[in-house]
Structure formats: C-alpha cells, structure tokens
Design an enzyme around this catalytic site. Structure first.
Site, mmCIF file in Angstrom:
data_model
loop_
_atom_site.group_PDB
_atom_site.id
_atom_site.type_symbol
_atom_site.label_atom_id
_atom_site.label_comp_id
_atom_site.label_asym_id
_atom_site.label_seq_id
_atom_site.Cartn_x
_atom_site.Cartn_y
_atom_site.Cartn_z
ATOM 1 N N GLY A 192 1.163 -1.026 0.045
ATOM 2 C CA GLY A 192 0.307 -0.009 0.383
ATOM 3 C C GLY A 192 0.776 1.748 -0.245
ATOM 4 O O GLY A 192 1.670 1.484 -0.477
ATOM 5 N N ASN A 193 0.306 2.529 0.346
ATOM 6 C CA ASN A 193 1.339 3.616 0.323
ATOM 7 C C ASN A 193 0.306 4.166 1.478
ATOM 8 O O ASN A 193 -0.959 4.157 2.107
ATOM 9 C CB ASN A 193 0.483 4.387 -1.166
ATOM 10 C CG ASN A 193 -0.478 4.600 -1.903
ATOM 11 O OD1 ASN A 193 -1.333 5.238 -1.061
ATOM 12 N ND2 ASN A 193 -0.541 3.588 -2.971
#
Ligand code: CTP
Length: 430
Positions: free
Chosen positions: A234-235
């Site tokens: 993810g980020n």
C-alpha cells in the site's frame, strides 16, 4: 491566526444580540473576513441599541438585517430564493450561524423557537449548524432557567462556546464574559468541519457552474494489493484530497461518485461512495460510472505493482531467511479513462512526485493525454500525502501552469475544481 484556517469562501451568518460584549463583534467580523469568510449579519433590536448597524455593515462587507418585516426592496442582498425575505434568504444561504453575544434572553428565545424578531426568525429558518457564544451576568448564567435553555440547545446539537471568567458589566469578576474571539473562530471552524459538507446546497448567489447537475467521478485513497490474506502492498495516501475534491464538486452543484480505497466518509446527499481495495477493483468501479461522467478527477494513489499470485494462506516467517515477491504491473486506470471517456468528458490526472514538479508534470500530462495534470510533492514539509494540506502545480494541455500555494486541502481542491469547471463547458454539453 489560530483556528482561522479553512474559512476561505465559507458563508458565515453572525447573529448579533444586545449585550455589552457586542463591543467584541467588530473584531470578530474583521477576523472572519481576513480569513476569507463571507459574512452576513442579523441584529436584534437590543443589539441596535448598543451599536449602529452601519458599523457592522462596513465591517461585514454586506447589508445587515435589522428587522423581520423589511419594507419591500430593503431585504439584504439578493442572495437567492427566499422571496426577498431576509430571514429566509439568509437562513438558506448560511453554512454556519453564530449567535454573539448570546444574551440570556436570546438563549431562551432560541430554545423556545420564538420568531418575532429577525435573529430568532432567521435562526429558526436556518438549518446550518448553530454556535452559541453566551455572555451575561453570572447570576443570569447560573439561573436554572438559563441552564435549562442551554441544555435544550446543546441537546439539539448547538455548540456552546464560553462564557469565561472575567470582568463583567457589573464590574464584578465572575463567570459570564464572552469567550475570546479566537475561541469563537475555532468553534465556527469546527462546526463547519463537522457539517455534512457535501450535502450543502451550492451558494445560490454564485453564477451556475458548468458542473451543476453533471456527474463528477473522483477516485481517492491508496489501493491495497494483497500479498497474503493479512498483508498488502500500500501507500500513505489518506484519501483526504479525493474527499476534498468530492466536496468541492458538490459545491459546484455536481452529483459525485467517490471511488475510494480509503475509509469512506459519512453518507451525504449527492455523494455516492464506492469502496474498493485493489487497482483492478478501482478500474472496474470507474468503468461502471465513466460513460455518464462529465469530469473525472483521478486523485487516487494507485499502486503500480501487485503480487502476481497472492498467497492463499498467511506467509510464515519460520523456515525462511528471505522472501521474494513476484510483482506484475497493475492496470493504468488513468490511461483507460482517457481512452474510454465519453465525448466532452474532462479528465484530470495527478502526479505524486518526490523531486521537482514542473518537468514530470508536463511529461505526465502528455504521456497520459489528460486535460489537466495536478502535480504535488509527497515528501518533505510540504508533502500532500497523508496530511491536511497540499501545495500543487496545475498544468493544462495549453501549456499554462498555475501554482496553488500550500494550504488546506479544501482550498486546494476548490482551486482544482475551478480550473476543471472552466474546461467543462456549458451545463448541457456532453
Ligand atoms: N494512476 C492510475 N493507475 C495506475 C497508476 C497511476 O490511474 N496504475 C494515475 C494516478 O491516479 C494519477 C496518475 O495516474 O492520477 C499519476 O500517478 P503517479 O503515481 O504520479 O504516476 P505513475 O503513472 O504511476 O508514474 P510514475 O510512478 O512513474 O511516477
């Protein structure tokens, strides 16, 4: 100034009542206007005994409503549908209303819903959140009648700010003094933040936006690409910019579909939320809305890579000294949008950059074929990723670039929507 952020362009209705603390109202109006708010004022008969309407009119930058039964043509500014009646016009116009100083009498009137003068009637006609700033002698503040009225107002959702301890009109030092102007501004800002923004009607006094009634598609948040049933790639995207864009689009009168990989916002009229996890899911959700979209804002931080074959069971640590993940590209949603958009649909791409903005912004504008490209930095003190603020460079296909300085995402989003609306053409187009 403290607490004044986020007031730019917000419509604040200040109900002024008759108490000596009215001397603080000029400073309050000036502070709100310096913060960029649009301010309108109503004055009770008591307030007018303390201060001239002309004074507040000059400071508010607009007409002041002083009487419920205005003579024809004398109602404050043509604000919109309200049949020229000040209490209806202002009640429909306001995004938040502040009663200051809220005298014991006005607290009672508000609690009972009395509407025989302009402040009570306008407050009753106004669905916007109510902030009450009481100021009165301690004995009046502590009287069970006042306590009961304040409890009624608080039960209905009103925010009560103050009073504080200090020197009162009687000369005594006690509870009952108006809260400091900073506290009032903060309470108004909080009330606006908590308000279901996307549902507020657009400003009836503004000219109609080309986006009024159109469908605007916004993507938000960072996609999550599974590694195994418990882990993902993810980020740091929070989804706040996407939400701010959705809110800004509602202000233009658009119907909004928010496709989000971030936690969804509370339900609001005119806003449909579609929750997704992966880039593939986001693409499918976007494709289902795209044929009807007039504007697409691709604010999501879409993962560029996903694990080719996510594990069906949790990957165990035991027995390994290294784990290699086989990554394959995710679909480029923005390219698909540009290729598949209906005629007349404006597409805005975003660029998350860790270095300079201008070069990559222009390169991505061309490479992706979008109408506008919004570049923001995602590292450092002015990072747009995960925080409350952003500073962006907006570049258009015509080569023109515009910098929006670092500020609250709501303000940056408003600037982006204005730029996109200019490209969207007249309301019946597309
Ligand atoms: N985007 C997309 N699909 C992807 C990756 C990005 O639709 N798989 C969109 C983003 O929503 C954004 C724009 O493309 O509007 C640019 O995203 P960004 O991450 O800055 O650029 P990339 O295209 O991923 O290029 P690079 O990682 O090389 O900077």
């Amino acid at each position: 100034m403290t607490g004044a952020g986020g007031l730019s362009g917000r419509r604040i209705l200040v109900h002024v009542c008759g108490g000596i603390a009215v001397v603080k109202v000029p400073e309050l109006l000036t502070t709100l206007r310096r913060a960029g708010a649009v301010v309108r004022v109503t004055m009770s008969p008591g307030a007018q005994a303390f201060i001239a309407p002309m004074t507040l009119q000059a400071l508010a930058g607009g007409p002041v409503a002083t009487t419920l039964l205005e003579p024809p043509g004398a109602a404050p500014a043509a604000l919109g549908p309200g049949h020229g009646m000040a209490h209806l016009e202002l009640g429909a116009w306001a995004e938040v209303q502040l009663v200051v100083p809220a005298t014991a009498d006005m607290c009672a009137r508000l609690a009972l819903g009395l509407a025989d003068e302009v402040v009570g009637a306008t407050a009753l006609a106004c669905p916007a959140p109510l902030v009450v700033a009481p100021a009165m002698e301690a004995a009046m503040w502590e009287h069970p009648a006042t306590r009961a009225h304040l409890a009624t107002l608080a039960d209905r959702g009103a925010r009560v700010v103050g009073p504080v301890r200090g020197r009162l009109a009687s000369g005594r030092d006690d509870i009952g003094r108006l809260a400091p102007v900073e506290a009032l501004v903060l309470a108004v800002t909080d009330a606006l933040k908590a308000a279901p923004d996307p549902g507020r009607a657009p400003d009836p006094s503004a000219p109609p936006s080309p986006l009024a009634g159109a469908l605007v598609l916004v993507t938000a948040g960072g996609t999550r690409e599974p590694v195994d049933p418990v882990r993902f790639l993810g980020n740091r995207s929070s989804g706040r910019m996407g939400l701010a864009l959705a809110v800004a689009a509602r202000r233009h009168g658009a119907e909004v579909v928010l496709v989000t990989a971030a936690p969804p916002p509370p339900p609001a009229p005119g806003l449909r939320v579609v929750e997704v996890g992966t880039a593939e899911e986001m693409l499918a959700a976007v494709r289902s809305v795209l044929p009807r979209a007039r504007l697409v804002l691709m604010a999501a931080a879409v993962a560029d890579w996903r694990v080719a074959a996510p594990a069906g069971e949790k990957l165990r640590r035991a027995g390994r000294d290294r784990l290699r993940l086989d990554l394959v590209p995710t679909p480029d949603i923005l390219r698909a949008v540009v290729a598949e958009r209906p005629p007349g649909c404006v597409v805005v791409g975003f660029a998350a950059e860790t270095g300079e903005l201008e070069g990559p912004a222009r390169a991505k504008l061309r490479a992706k074929g979008v109408d506008l490209l919004v570049a923001n930095r995602v590292v450092g003190p002015d990072s747009a990723m995960g925080g409350e603020g952003a500073g962006v460079l907006i570049v258009g296909a015509d080569g023109v670039g515009r910098r929006v300085p670092f500020g609250p995402k709501s303000e940056v989003a408003a600037a982006i929507l204005d730029a996109a609306a200019r490209l969207a053409g007249p309301p019946d187009h597309g």
